[in-house]
Design an enzyme around this catalytic site. Sequence first.
Site, PDB file in Angstrom:
ATOM      1  N   GLU A  69     -16.421  35.827 -50.762  1.00 57.58           N
ATOM      2  CA  GLU A  69     -16.364  35.731 -52.219  1.00 57.58           C
ATOM      3  C   GLU A  69     -15.453  36.825 -52.783  1.00 57.58           C
ATOM      4  O   GLU A  69     -14.618  36.572 -53.665  1.00 57.58           O
ATOM      5  CB  GLU A  69     -17.769  35.892 -52.830  1.00 57.58           C
ATOM      6  CG  GLU A  69     -18.807  34.871 -52.355  1.00 57.58           C
ATOM      7  CD  GLU A  69     -19.565  35.325 -51.109  1.00 57.58           C
ATOM      8  OE1 GLU A  69     -18.935  35.942 -50.219  1.00 57.58           O
ATOM      9  OE2 GLU A  69     -20.765  35.051 -51.006  1.00 57.58           O
ATOM     10  N   TRP A 193     -14.514  22.369  -7.497  1.00 60.63           N
ATOM     11  CA  TRP A 193     -14.752  22.280  -8.924  1.00 60.63           C
ATOM     12  C   TRP A 193     -15.250  20.892  -9.229  1.00 60.63           C
ATOM     13  O   TRP A 193     -14.628  19.918  -8.803  1.00 60.63           O
ATOM     14  CB  TRP A 193     -13.473  22.533  -9.743  1.00 60.63           C
ATOM     15  CG  TRP A 193     -12.983  23.942  -9.623  1.00 60.63           C
ATOM     16  CD1 TRP A 193     -11.955  24.394  -8.890  1.00 60.63           C
ATOM     17  CD2 TRP A 193     -13.525  25.089 -10.304  1.00 60.63           C
ATOM     18  NE1 TRP A 193     -11.798  25.749  -9.054  1.00 60.63           N
ATOM     19  CE2 TRP A 193     -12.757  26.196  -9.913  1.00 60.63           C
ATOM     20  CE3 TRP A 193     -14.585  25.272 -11.188  1.00 60.63           C
ATOM     21  CZ2 TRP A 193     -13.011  27.490 -10.397  1.00 60.63           C
ATOM     22  CZ3 TRP A 193     -14.829  26.550 -11.653  1.00 60.63           C
ATOM     23  CH2 TRP A 193     -14.039  27.645 -11.258  1.00 60.63           C
TER      24      TRP A 193
HETATM   25  C1  AOF Z   1     -20.929  38.361 -44.556  1.00 59.40           C
HETATM   26  N1  AOF Z   1     -19.812  37.774 -45.063  1.00 59.40           N
HETATM   27  O1  AOF Z   1     -18.734  36.560 -46.569  1.00 59.40           O
HETATM   28  C2  AOF Z   1     -21.060  36.853 -46.810  1.00 59.40           C
HETATM   29  C3  AOF Z   1     -22.241  37.428 -46.286  1.00 59.40           C
HETATM   30  O2  AOF Z   1     -23.702  44.083 -44.178  1.00 59.40           O
HETATM   31  P1  AOF Z   1     -22.955  43.199 -45.124  1.00 59.40           P
HETATM   32  O3  AOF Z   1     -22.712  43.856 -46.447  1.00 59.40           O
HETATM   33  O4  AOF Z   1     -21.669  42.660 -44.531  1.00 59.40           O
HETATM   34  O5  AOF Z   1     -23.898  41.943 -45.494  1.00 59.40           O
HETATM   35  C4  AOF Z   1     -24.247  40.969 -44.577  1.00 59.40           C
HETATM   36  C5  AOF Z   1     -25.091  39.891 -45.207  1.00 59.40           C
HETATM   37  O6  AOF Z   1     -24.496  39.407 -46.400  1.00 59.40           O
HETATM   38  C6  AOF Z   1     -25.251  38.661 -44.312  1.00 59.40           C
HETATM   39  O7  AOF Z   1     -26.349  38.774 -43.459  1.00 59.40           O
HETATM   40  C7  AOF Z   1     -25.427  37.526 -45.300  1.00 59.40           C
HETATM   41  O8  AOF Z   1     -26.803  37.411 -45.616  1.00 59.40           O
HETATM   42  C8  AOF Z   1     -24.710  37.973 -46.573  1.00 59.40           C
HETATM   43  N2  AOF Z   1     -23.445  37.254 -46.884  1.00 59.40           N
HETATM   44  N3  AOF Z   1     -22.117  38.185 -45.153  1.00 59.40           N
HETATM   45  O9  AOF Z   1     -20.849  39.074 -43.552  1.00 59.40           O
HETATM   46  C9  AOF Z   1     -19.814  37.045 -46.168  1.00 59.40           C
HETATM   47  N4  AOF Z   1     -21.078  36.121 -47.932  1.00 59.40           N
HETATM   48 ZN    ZN Z   2     -21.666  39.094 -50.121  1.00 56.12          ZN
END
Ligand code: AOF
Ligand code: ZN
Length: 387
Positions: A69, A193
């Site tokens: 985002e 194989w």
């Molecule tokens: C992601 N990428 O594009 C979105 C995620 O440790 P952070 O800040 O990277 O947060 C990880 C969490 O954020 C992940 O488990 C998920 O729930 C949410 N969304 N995470 O790595 C993204 N949109």
């Molecule tokens: Zn996020």
Amino acid sequence: MVTSKHLQKASPDSPFSAFDQRCMERALVLARRGAGNTSPNPLVGAIIARDGRVLGEGWHRRYGGKHAEAEALDAVCATGQSLAGADLYCTLEPCCFTGPLKRQPPCTQGIITSGIRRVVIANQDPHPAVNGKGIRVLREAGIIVQTGLLSAAGEKLNQDFFTFHRRNRPFVHLKIAQTLDGRIAAPGGDARWITDTAARRLVHRLRSHYDAVLVGRGTVLADDPELTVRLVKGRNPLRVVLDSRLSLPDTAKLLSLPDREKTLIICSGEHPRIQNLRDCGVGVLPLENGVPGAGLPLGAVLTALGERGVRSILVEGGGSIFSAFLRAGLWDRISVFIAPMILGDGINGVSGLAPASIGDALELEDVSTRRIGNQLLFEGSHVYRNC
Ligand code: AOF
Ligand code: ZN
């Protein structure tokens, strides 16, 4: 009334337009670009559009990096365009929390201050700190939020992430290479194989998208595999060997690979050889509740791997390991490469499930077949009843 083309409905009873659908399809394609690089976090894609025109796009490139985002918002701002009144399409519900382990700021904040008018989401985020809260926060800020567009495709895209949060264990994919009569090796153990290079190339690609590949000790003894990604470009997964007695020979290739820190042997309890192997750079994980020689408890194996950040596992053999995962019901998808060969005798891919009748057979859903080189590839998913 004149209707803008981008407002035409995807189908008569759908709340989404055909343009909405195209944007989400594109967001899913973008999300896939992060495959192999984002775990334990999900694959996420995002598109920003206004009046039927895409203004910018983004995707989550690698673990710990900017969220999809934020990438999309920044991409639009970089071109000097305004975000006011625009729609944001994201494959996963935007995150809304902070914490000591959180790497990126909450996306909901950036969306709210940007002027975005509407957010369209494929799937709700099962992460306990989000799970609907991101949607609520956006709505409370006056943003229109619509969910469920192409949610089945979104589920598939992040099957490992969803499985982990729902079942508390990594996604388990069994990969079997067998003859037409279900043998994975000749009576003496020779398996090289059964499948051709086309099939093996596909397996290498699969490996590069999984966090871990897993085999039993018997497969190491019989095939001495490397379990690396060589036939395509991609990163090597963690290589896990189940060896309850820690009796792999010192000469096994897995113990002397250049990146041998990516080999992890799981055994039962403490063993005098553990320190030697660790000194050689190989990982060893003794399971406290394992009984040497009795077959490792797979639930505990999966929990231990999950605790190490493993979200997806490709199980590559042998027969007793496939059978144990199937018997325990600890699997999600199965891919069987069927080679045009009949051995008539040899080692079965699956055995010992002890069915009393056809009614006891394991049934599959979401089944597909395709031709890969000389093989028929049959794939199907676990049928989970009542959940
Ligand atoms: C992601 N990428 O594009 C979105 C995620 O440790 P952070 O800040 O990277 O947060 C990880 C969490 O954020 C992940 O488990 C998920 O729930 C949410 N969304 N995470 O790595 C993204 N949109
Ligand atoms: Zn996020």
